[in-house]
Scaffold this active site. Sequence first.
Site, short mmCIF file in Angstrom:
data_model
loop_
_atom_site.label_atom_id
_atom_site.label_comp_id
_atom_site.label_asym_id
_atom_site.label_seq_id
_atom_site.Cartn_x
_atom_site.Cartn_y
_atom_site.Cartn_z
N TYR A 23 0.84 -1.20 0.00
CA TYR A 23 0.00 0.00 0.00
C TYR A 23 0.87 1.25 0.00
CZ TYR A 23 -3.14 3.63 1.74
OH TYR A 23 -3.84 4.80 1.89
N GLU A 45 -11.99 5.57 5.16
CA GLU A 45 -11.48 6.44 6.23
C GLU A 45 -12.53 6.72 7.29
OE1 GLU A 45 -10.14 9.20 3.44
OE2 GLU A 45 -8.32 8.06 3.08
N TRP A 53 -5.41 2.27 10.57
CA TRP A 53 -5.65 2.14 9.13
C TRP A 53 -5.42 0.70 8.67
CZ3 TRP A 53 -8.15 3.60 5.20
CH2 TRP A 53 -7.75 3.26 3.90
#
Length: 206
Positions: A23, A45, A53
């Site tokens: 990522y 989000e 995250w």
Amino acid sequence: MRKKPDIHRCPWVDLSKPDYVAYHDTEWGVPVHDDRRLFEFLILEGAQAGLSWYTVLRKRGNYRIAFDRFDPEKVAEYGERKVQELLANPGIIRNKAKILASINNARSFLKVQEAFGSFAAYIWRFVDGKPIVHQLRTLGDYPATSPESDAMSKDLRQRGFQFVGSTICYAHMQATGMVNDHTITCTRRQEILKGYGTSSARTRLR
């Protein structure tokens, strides 16, 4: 044989997690102007609020299936039956407030598209259409918010969006390349800068 260049990464990257590394190396900080991708990050989000995250990133594939590949028009039409289906889905974060906010935000997202022609045209106004490049060196240098994320949060709330506090908005800016928060020693920093050219960015010292 030519030796491969050393790869330097941001200090927040956990090298023991290949998906996290991927990522960082392929997505984080790359400017996004595609509305479907921007909507995806808004949903993810919002789901992240109060969590890490990485917790959300691991469930990203499940979210894509559960939320019709982040098609805002489809998500905007979700009713009570779909809400119950999502609450029963162990592959996503089963928080009713966050699920309802995703549906609400899809409806607000469509209104913004109608008003501005695209969500990208709207959201990039907060950085005057150019990524802000920060000069970060350590983990402690990373900001949680910025004047731009404050303004974005306020405007999104006025337009009916939920789970869009300034911290979430700043995370959105980082993920979608509105700010380049790769540290000055990170290999990806320069790679991304080369992609859009330094003349198309604004450097800001912190």
